[in-house]
Design a protein around this motif. Structure first.
Motif, PDB file in Angstrom:
ATOM      1  N   LEU A 273       0.831  -1.208   0.000  1.00  0.00           N
ATOM      2  CA  LEU A 273       0.000   0.000   0.000  1.00  0.00           C
ATOM      3  C   LEU A 273       0.862   1.254   0.000  1.00  0.00           C
ATOM      4  O   LEU A 273       0.438   2.297  -0.492  1.00  0.00           O
ATOM      5  N   ASN A 274       2.085   1.150   0.508  1.00  0.00           N
ATOM      6  CA  ASN A 274       2.988   2.307   0.482  1.00  0.00           C
ATOM      7  C   ASN A 274       3.334   2.694  -0.944  1.00  0.00           C
ATOM      8  O   ASN A 274       3.412   3.880  -1.272  1.00  0.00           O
ATOM      9  N   VAL A 275       3.533   1.713  -1.815  1.00  0.00           N
ATOM     10  CA  VAL A 275       3.795   1.988  -3.227  1.00  0.00           C
ATOM     11  C   VAL A 275       2.577   2.644  -3.855  1.00  0.00           C
ATOM     12  O   VAL A 275       2.683   3.638  -4.573  1.00  0.00           O
ATOM     13  N   ARG A 276       1.394   2.113  -3.560  1.00  0.00           N
ATOM     14  CA  ARG A 276       0.166   2.687  -4.115  1.00  0.00           C
ATOM     15  C   ARG A 276       0.000   4.142  -3.685  1.00  0.00           C
ATOM     16  O   ARG A 276      -0.302   5.011  -4.493  1.00  0.00           O
ATOM     17  N   ARG A 277       0.237   4.410  -2.414  1.00  0.00           N
ATOM     18  CA  ARG A 277       0.094   5.784  -1.907  1.00  0.00           C
ATOM     19  C   ARG A 277       1.083   6.732  -2.583  1.00  0.00           C
ATOM     20  O   ARG A 277       0.721   7.859  -2.941  1.00  0.00           O
ATOM     21  N   LEU A 278       2.320   6.294  -2.759  1.00  0.00           N
ATOM     22  CA  LEU A 278       3.324   7.139  -3.390  1.00  0.00           C
ATOM     23  C   LEU A 278       2.974   7.419  -4.847  1.00  0.00           C
ATOM     24  O   LEU A 278       3.051   8.563  -5.303  1.00  0.00           O
ATOM     25  N   VAL A 279       2.577   6.395  -5.584  1.00  0.00           N
ATOM     26  CA  VAL A 279       2.198   6.589  -6.983  1.00  0.00           C
ATOM     27  C   VAL A 279       0.990   7.520  -7.080  1.00  0.00           C
ATOM     28  O   VAL A 279       0.952   8.421  -7.913  1.00  0.00           O
ATOM     29  N   ALA A 280      -0.005   7.318  -6.228  1.00  0.00           N
ATOM     30  CA  ALA A 280      -1.197   8.174  -6.244  1.00  0.00           C
ATOM     31  C   ALA A 280      -0.832   9.621  -5.943  1.00  0.00           C
ATOM     32  O   ALA A 280      -1.337  10.541  -6.593  1.00  0.00           O
ATOM     33  N   LYS A 281       0.060   9.824  -4.980  1.00  0.00           N
ATOM     34  CA  LYS A 281       0.484  11.183  -4.610  1.00  0.00           C
ATOM     35  C   LYS A 281       1.196  11.856  -5.782  1.00  0.00           C
ATOM     36  O   LYS A 281       0.876  12.995  -6.134  1.00  0.00           O
ATOM     37  N   CYS A 282       2.139  11.151  -6.388  1.00  0.00           N
ATOM     38  CA  CYS A 282       2.891  11.723  -7.516  1.00  0.00           C
ATOM     39  C   CYS A 282       1.975  12.006  -8.705  1.00  0.00           C
ATOM     40  O   CYS A 282       2.097  13.044  -9.358  1.00  0.00           O
ATOM     41  N   ALA A 283       1.057  11.099  -8.987  1.00  0.00           N
ATOM     42  CA  ALA A 283       0.123  11.292 -10.100  1.00  0.00           C
ATOM     43  C   ALA A 283      -0.780  12.489  -9.853  1.00  0.00           C
ATOM     44  O   ALA A 283      -1.015  13.295 -10.756  1.00  0.00           O
ATOM     45  N   ALA A 284      -1.269  12.621  -8.626  1.00  0.00           N
ATOM     46  CA  ALA A 284      -2.151  13.742  -8.299  1.00  0.00           C
ATOM     47  C   ALA A 284      -1.425  15.083  -8.439  1.00  0.00           C
ATOM     48  O   ALA A 284      -2.014  16.075  -8.866  1.00  0.00           O
ATOM     49  N   GLU A 285      -0.148  15.098  -8.113  1.00  0.00           N
ATOM     50  CA  GLU A 285       0.638  16.337  -8.195  1.00  0.00           C
ATOM     51  C   GLU A 285       0.753  16.854  -9.620  1.00  0.00           C
ATOM     52  O   GLU A 285       0.895  18.054  -9.831  1.00  0.00           O
ATOM     53  N   VAL A 286       0.696  15.960 -10.599  1.00  0.00           N
ATOM     54  CA  VAL A 286       0.797  16.382 -12.005  1.00  0.00           C
ATOM     55  C   VAL A 286      -0.514  16.211 -12.762  1.00  0.00           C
ATOM     56  O   VAL A 286      -0.567  16.364 -13.974  1.00  0.00           O
ATOM     57  N   GLY A 287      -1.595  15.852 -12.040  1.00  0.00           N
ATOM     58  CA  GLY A 287      -2.915  15.764 -12.648  1.00  0.00           C
ATOM     59  C   GLY A 287      -3.131  14.556 -13.534  1.00  0.00           C
ATOM     60  O   GLY A 287      -3.859  14.625 -14.519  1.00  0.00           O
ATOM     61  N   ILE A 288      -2.501  13.433 -13.190  1.00  0.00           N
ATOM     62  CA  ILE A 288      -2.631  12.214 -13.983  1.00  0.00           C
ATOM     63  C   ILE A 288      -3.532  11.235 -13.244  1.00  0.00           C
ATOM     64  O   ILE A 288      -3.368  11.008 -12.054  1.00  0.00           O
ATOM     65  N   GLU A 289      -4.476  10.641 -13.970  1.00  0.00           N
ATOM     66  CA  GLU A 289      -5.339   9.614 -13.401  1.00  0.00           C
ATOM     67  C   GLU A 289      -4.646   8.266 -13.508  1.00  0.00           C
ATOM     68  O   GLU A 289      -4.127   7.908 -14.558  1.00  0.00           O
ATOM     69  N   VAL A 290      -4.600   7.530 -12.408  1.00  0.00           N
ATOM     70  CA  VAL A 290      -3.942   6.226 -12.382  1.00  0.00           C
ATOM     71  C   VAL A 290      -4.956   5.179 -11.942  1.00  0.00           C
ATOM     72  O   VAL A 290      -5.736   5.396 -11.032  1.00  0.00           O
ATOM     73  N   THR A 291      -4.948   4.026 -12.616  1.00  0.00           N
ATOM     74  CA  THR A 291      -5.775   2.896 -12.237  1.00  0.00           C
ATOM     75  C   THR A 291      -4.895   1.889 -11.508  1.00  0.00           C
ATOM     76  O   THR A 291      -3.816   1.552 -11.983  1.00  0.00           O
TER      77      THR A 291
END
Length: 50
Positions: A17-35
């Motif tokens: 879940l730590n990987v998921r949280r980091l990817v979600a945070k980075c994606a949100a910072e640049v406005g990218i939707e991640v599945t």
């Protein structure tokens, strides 16, 4: 590469879940939707990394 139009989608399979949280945070910072897809759930196991 997404911002340049080279990729249209990214799908992450994760166990931690730590990987998921980091990817979600980075994606949100640049406005990218991640599945996301949880690897343990896809393999029929349990993810105890809460």
């Amino acid at each position: 590469m997404i911002e340049a139009g080279q990729y249209t989608h990214i799908v992450y399979l994760y166990q931690s879940l730590n990987v998921r949280r980091l990817v979600a945070k980075c994606a949100a910072e640049v406005g990218i939707e991640v599945t996301f897809g949880n690897l343990d759930e896809m393999l029929g196991g349990n993810n105890n990394d809460l």
